[in-house]
Design a protein around this motif. Structure first.
Motif, PDB file in Angstrom:
ATOM      1  N   SER A  37      10.167   8.518   3.437  1.00 47.10           N
ATOM      2  CA  SER A  37      10.141   7.850   2.136  1.00 47.10           C
ATOM      3  C   SER A  37      11.329   8.208   1.250  1.00 47.10           C
ATOM      4  O   SER A  37      11.903   7.341   0.605  1.00 47.10           O
ATOM      5  CB  SER A  37       8.857   8.205   1.389  1.00 47.10           C
ATOM      6  OG  SER A  37       7.741   7.622   2.026  1.00 47.10           O
ATOM      7  N   SER A  38      11.678   9.490   1.212  1.00 49.00           N
ATOM      8  CA  SER A  38      12.686   9.878   0.223  1.00 49.00           C
ATOM      9  C   SER A  38      14.055  10.164   0.819  1.00 49.00           C
ATOM     10  O   SER A  38      14.935  10.637   0.094  1.00 49.00           O
ATOM     11  CB  SER A  38      12.184  11.064  -0.609  1.00 49.00           C
ATOM     12  OG  SER A  38      11.683  12.076   0.227  1.00 49.00           O
TER      13      SER A  38
ATOM     14  N   GLY B  48       0.805  -1.228   0.000  1.00 48.57           N
ATOM     15  CA  GLY B  48       0.000   0.000   0.000  1.00 48.57           C
ATOM     16  C   GLY B  48       0.833   1.271   0.000  1.00 48.57           C
ATOM     17  O   GLY B  48       0.278   2.369  -0.020  1.00 48.57           O
ATOM     18  N   GLY B  49       2.144   1.129  -0.013  1.00 44.54           N
ATOM     19  CA  GLY B  49       3.020   2.294  -0.138  1.00 44.54           C
ATOM     20  C   GLY B  49       2.991   3.186   1.092  1.00 44.54           C
ATOM     21  O   GLY B  49       2.364   2.870   2.106  1.00 44.54           O
TER      22      GLY B  49
ATOM     23  N   TRP C  63       3.233  15.919   0.725  1.00 40.72           N
ATOM     24  CA  TRP C  63       3.038  14.625   1.402  1.00 40.72           C
ATOM     25  C   TRP C  63       2.536  14.816   2.819  1.00 40.72           C
ATOM     26  O   TRP C  63       1.655  14.073   3.284  1.00 40.72           O
ATOM     27  CB  TRP C  63       4.316  13.792   1.354  1.00 40.72           C
ATOM     28  CG  TRP C  63       4.700  13.465  -0.054  1.00 40.72           C
ATOM     29  CD1 TRP C  63       5.814  13.890  -0.724  1.00 40.72           C
ATOM     30  CD2 TRP C  63       3.954  12.683  -1.002  1.00 40.72           C
ATOM     31  NE1 TRP C  63       5.804  13.414  -2.011  1.00 40.72           N
ATOM     32  CE2 TRP C  63       4.687  12.672  -2.206  1.00 40.72           C
ATOM     33  CE3 TRP C  63       2.741  11.991  -0.949  1.00 40.72           C
ATOM     34  CZ2 TRP C  63       4.250  11.998  -3.354  1.00 40.72           C
ATOM     35  CZ3 TRP C  63       2.298  11.316  -2.084  1.00 40.72           C
ATOM     36  CH2 TRP C  63       3.046  11.326  -3.270  1.00 40.72           C
TER      37      TRP C  63
ATOM     38  N   THR D 248       7.585  15.086   7.958  1.00 40.39           N
ATOM     39  CA  THR D 248       8.142  14.485   6.742  1.00 40.39           C
ATOM     40  C   THR D 248       9.615  14.890   6.670  1.00 40.39           C
ATOM     41  O   THR D 248       9.917  16.078   6.530  1.00 40.39           O
ATOM     42  CB  THR D 248       7.396  15.008   5.496  1.00 40.39           C
ATOM     43  OG1 THR D 248       5.992  14.930   5.731  1.00 40.39           O
ATOM     44  CG2 THR D 248       7.770  14.208   4.257  1.00 40.39           C
TER      45      THR D 248
ATOM     46  N   PHE E 275      -0.453   6.941   5.850  1.00 43.12           N
ATOM     47  CA  PHE E 275      -1.093   8.203   6.254  1.00 43.12           C
ATOM     48  C   PHE E 275      -2.343   7.928   7.102  1.00 43.12           C
ATOM     49  O   PHE E 275      -2.633   8.665   8.027  1.00 43.12           O
ATOM     50  CB  PHE E 275      -1.494   9.039   5.027  1.00 43.12           C
ATOM     51  CG  PHE E 275      -0.350   9.504   4.170  1.00 43.12           C
ATOM     52  CD1 PHE E 275       0.951   9.554   4.653  1.00 43.12           C
ATOM     53  CD2 PHE E 275      -0.588   9.925   2.860  1.00 43.12           C
ATOM     54  CE1 PHE E 275       2.001   9.994   3.856  1.00 43.12           C
ATOM     55  CE2 PHE E 275       0.451  10.360   2.062  1.00 43.12           C
ATOM     56  CZ  PHE E 275       1.743  10.394   2.546  1.00 43.12           C
TER      57      PHE E 275
ATOM     58  N   THR F 267      10.082  15.529  -1.006  1.00 43.00           N
ATOM     59  CA  THR F 267      10.462  15.056  -2.334  1.00 43.00           C
ATOM     60  C   THR F 267      10.076  16.037  -3.447  1.00 43.00           C
ATOM     61  O   THR F 267      10.811  16.201  -4.411  1.00 43.00           O
ATOM     62  CB  THR F 267       9.741  13.712  -2.587  1.00 43.00           C
ATOM     63  OG1 THR F 267       9.663  12.993  -1.362  1.00 43.00           O
ATOM     64  CG2 THR F 267      10.459  12.890  -3.624  1.00 43.00           C
TER      65      THR F 267
ATOM     66  N   GLY G  54       8.062   4.536   1.748  1.00 45.34           N
ATOM     67  CA  GLY G  54       7.768   3.808   0.513  1.00 45.34           C
ATOM     68  C   GLY G  54       9.099   3.346  -0.063  1.00 45.34           C
ATOM     69  O   GLY G  54      10.052   4.116  -0.127  1.00 45.34           O
TER      70      GLY G  54
ATOM     71  N   GLN H 180      10.182   2.725  -2.966  1.00 48.89           N
ATOM     72  CA  GLN H 180      10.580   3.046  -4.340  1.00 48.89           C
ATOM     73  C   GLN H 180      11.414   4.307  -4.526  1.00 48.89           C
ATOM     74  O   GLN H 180      11.766   4.655  -5.643  1.00 48.89           O
ATOM     75  CB  GLN H 180       9.349   3.133  -5.229  1.00 48.89           C
ATOM     76  CG  GLN H 180       8.468   4.352  -5.010  1.00 48.89           C
ATOM     77  CD  GLN H 180       7.477   4.199  -3.861  1.00 48.89           C
ATOM     78  OE1 GLN H 180       7.599   3.298  -3.053  1.00 48.89           O
ATOM     79  NE2 GLN H 180       6.496   5.071  -3.790  1.00 48.89           N
ATOM     80  N   LYS H 181      11.753   4.995  -3.435  1.00 51.70           N
ATOM     81  CA  LYS H 181      12.590   6.178  -3.587  1.00 51.70           C
ATOM     82  C   LYS H 181      14.061   5.813  -3.398  1.00 51.70           C
ATOM     83  O   LYS H 181      14.875   6.002  -4.273  1.00 51.70           O
ATOM     84  CB  LYS H 181      12.191   7.270  -2.584  1.00 51.70           C
ATOM     85  CG  LYS H 181      10.717   7.651  -2.616  1.00 51.70           C
ATOM     86  CD  LYS H 181      10.345   8.520  -3.801  1.00 51.70           C
ATOM     87  CE  LYS H 181       8.858   8.547  -4.100  1.00 51.70           C
ATOM     88  NZ  LYS H 181       8.010   9.092  -3.049  1.00 51.70           N
TER      89      LYS H 181
HETATM   90  C1  PLP Z   1       6.578   9.306  -2.787  1.00 49.56           C
HETATM   91  C2  PLP Z   1       6.262   9.720  -1.429  1.00 49.56           C
HETATM   92  C3  PLP Z   1       5.087   9.300  -0.777  1.00 49.56           C
HETATM   93  C4  PLP Z   1       4.056   8.421  -1.447  1.00 49.56           C
HETATM   94  O1  PLP Z   1       4.534   7.150  -1.604  1.00 49.56           O
HETATM   95  P1  PLP Z   1       3.608   5.957  -2.164  1.00 49.56           P
HETATM   96  O2  PLP Z   1       4.419   4.755  -1.841  1.00 49.56           O
HETATM   97  O3  PLP Z   1       3.429   6.219  -3.621  1.00 49.56           O
HETATM   98  O4  PLP Z   1       2.313   5.999  -1.442  1.00 49.56           O
HETATM   99  C5  PLP Z   1       4.879   9.701   0.518  1.00 49.56           C
HETATM  100  N1  PLP Z   1       5.754  10.496   1.150  1.00 49.56           N
HETATM  101  C6  PLP Z   1       6.878  10.932   0.571  1.00 49.56           C
HETATM  102  C7  PLP Z   1       7.826  11.804   1.334  1.00 49.56           C
HETATM  103  C8  PLP Z   1       7.168  10.562  -0.737  1.00 49.56           C
HETATM  104  O5  PLP Z   1       8.291  10.988  -1.330  1.00 49.56           O
END
Ligand code: PLP
Length: 361
Positions: free
Chosen positions: A174-175, A75-76, A103, A148, A81, A152, A193, A195-196
């Motif tokens: 995440s980033s 769910g990323g 974000w 945060t 959140f 990003t 997440g 993927q960053k």
């Molecule tokens: C990309 C990002 C998100 C969202 O990530 P998802 O995995 O797509 O839900 C949330 N917070 C930050 C800081 C991000 O860079």
């Protein structure tokens, strides 16, 4: 495109080439199973070892004590959140948020949806989120303080994390997770997440301080409860196996090739200094954020006109430099300098930027 480009995408983003090579090498026959990682059971020994490796490497890299769980939740980051307030909001107490961009704003929105008592104790919205707030008062009875660490989209980052006394910090990393060392003690929960900076899309890494689990209400669905993921070592249902596998390889690369987070931070600072230094001296490119709030991960900048920005992004791609367009909500340009981007990659970008300025400036 015949060859690989230098990938400045914001996410999904560049992964270390040695990791991609390793994935390819064992793709058809995963560690003697005669099957691909994509085909094996999440309950098989080889997969469980991989999952445990990812967790153990996370523990070592971030210096996490036994008081933390490390789990992977589908769910990323966006699912977090709402999951965080569902699990950790104390009845009758406010949740404090610091709003530093897109974000954070989304995280606040989800907590409000749930009817929680949301206190935005600081925000940089007055200047289009171009800075990190310096003064704020944390409510003594707050359930937690959410912030945060790296923004990003807007290109800002907390150089030092907010102080919240006894109130647990909850952070969307995440980033910038794994980009620098930090003290995990004040944190009740950290999420990212994948993927960053640590893998492909499809899962969030969630680090949970064990005592926080006492707050989890009975009445929420199993898949939305942190206790489920913690009790079952992320294996309550089928996890994002390929994501977890790739994360384990990225973290191995961080430990064994880079040599840990202090080294990674030194490299990340060098990369950002090269690019910001050039931008500041250029008289053509212009940073969009206040200098003391600049992100080492996502460098946002403008050119004199939007036409030049479009041309810049297009010509950069032709020169083998991809992903330089700013987020659709803010325009401009952005170079994401995650861990997998090397110092030489940034030097190549600066060289291109200097050439472009000579032609167009
Ligand atoms: C990309 C990002 C998100 C969202 O990530 P998802 O995995 O797509 O839900 C949330 N917070 C930050 C800081 C991000 O860079």
């Amino acid at each position: 495109m015949a060859k690989r480009i230098i990938n400045f995408n914001p996410g999904p983003a560049a992964l270390p080439l040695p990791v991609l090579d390793e994935i390819r090498e064992e793709f058809l026959n995963y560690r003697g199973t005669g099957m691909s990682i994509l085909e094996i059971s999440h309950r098989s020994k080889p997969f469980e070892e991989t999952l445990n490796q990812a967790v153990e490497r996370t523990r070592r890299l971030l210096n996490l004590g036994d008081e933390f769980h490390v789990v992977f939740v589908q769910g990323g980051a966006s699912l977090q959140f709402c999951m965080i307030p569902m699990n950790f909001a104390l009845e009758g107490n406010p949740i404090d948020y610091i709003n530093t961009g897109t974000w954070s704003t989304k995280a606040i929105k989800e907590a409000k949806h749930l009817g929680k008592d949301v206190h935005v104790i600081a925000s940089s919205e007055d200047k289009n989120f171009a800075y990190i707030p310096k003064t704020f008062h944390v409510d003594e009875d707050a359930s937690y303080l959410h912030f945060t660490s790296n923004n990003t989209i807007k290109g800002t980052q907390w150089a030092e994390f907010p102080k919240s006394g006894p109130v647990p910090l909850v952070c969307d990393m995440s980033s910038d997770i794994m980009s620098r060392p930090f003290d995990p003690k004040p944190f009740g929960l950290i999420y990212a997440g994948a993927q960053k900076n640590i893998g492909p899309a499809g899962s969030a890494m969630v680090i949970i301080r064990k005592d926080m689990l006492q707050r989890v209400p009975e009445g929420i669905p199993s898949m939305l409860k942190y206790t489920t993921f913690a009790a079952e070592n992320s294996l309550y249902n089928t996890p994002a196996c390929f994501v977890i596998y790739t994360v384990s390889l990225v973290l191995k690369w961080l430990e064994e090739t880079i040599g840990g987070l202090e080294k990674m931070e030194t490299i990340n600072k060098e990369k950002a200094n090269i690019l910001y230094g050039f931008i500041d001296r250029s008289g053509f490119y212009r940073g969009t954020t206040e200098k003391d709030s600049r992100s080492l991960m996502n460098v946002t900048f403008r050119l004199p006109t939007e036409e030049l920005e479009a041309k810049f992004v297009g010509e950069a791609l032709k020169a083998g430099l991809g992903g330089l367009k700013g987020h659709r909500s803010v325009g401009g340009c952005r170079a994401s300098l995650y861990n997998a981007i090397g110092v030489n990659d940034v030097k190549s970008l600066v060289e291109f930027m200097a050439d472009f300025q000579k032609k167009e400036g």
